[in-house]
Scaffold this motif. Sequence first.
Motif: not given
Lengths: 120, 107
Positions: B34, B36, B38, B42-44, B46, B87, B89, B98, B100
């Motif tokens: 996956n 993401y 960010q 804020k939150a990541p 998808l 990122y 994952q 995840f 880096q």
Amino acid sequence: QVQLQESGPGLVKPSETLSLTCTVSGGPFSGYYWNWIRQPPGKGLEWIGDIYYSGNTNYSPSLKSRVTISIDTSKNQFSLKLSTVTAADTAVYYCARERSGGAPGRLDVWGQGTTVTVSS
Amino acid sequence: DIQMTQSPSSLSASVGDRVTITCRASQSISTYLNWYQQKRGKAPKLLIFDASSLQSGVPSRFSGTRSGTDFTLTVSSLQPEDFATYYCQQTYTNPRTFGQGTKVEVK
């Protein structure tokens, strides 16, 4: 739409236990894995662990000895406890839903995150 | 644990540029990969799941591909709102891991 909200103390003393709760609203609770992820200041994402709605858990090996994730399906909540914290546990903690259902799992809904600082 | 290695760790780009980010898994993960995005504070979010499936509501300028254990996220024409950290994952096995992160900055 589904929303996740983390709650808990923003400050924890060294050697004590960090406790957070994630409340799920606006959607089904069953059939998903519910995750905790953290992000230290200025660093990347670290997976802590997850819990299935049935109660089965998986933990990161690096944190396994200190982590407990539990679930309360009657309240649509799941919780994180991290014991014996140190300054290295200072981070933003996120809860997130892992969706699979016929395709590989992915974290499709996240909470906004809550900052936890470990300091005396 | 499966190690996820992203490259580059950061890049500078301009609006309209084509941007490519790579993630390499330390062992086979099939398509259990996956991506993401960010943004600061804020939150990541998808973007891509199953290596190449676009999450609902994500612009079609984002795409993902797989070649063995190498995965690529491409932004075909970078927009101002795309400056962020990305990122990868893997969800092939536990523990989930995840990359880096790759920070996409304004050139």
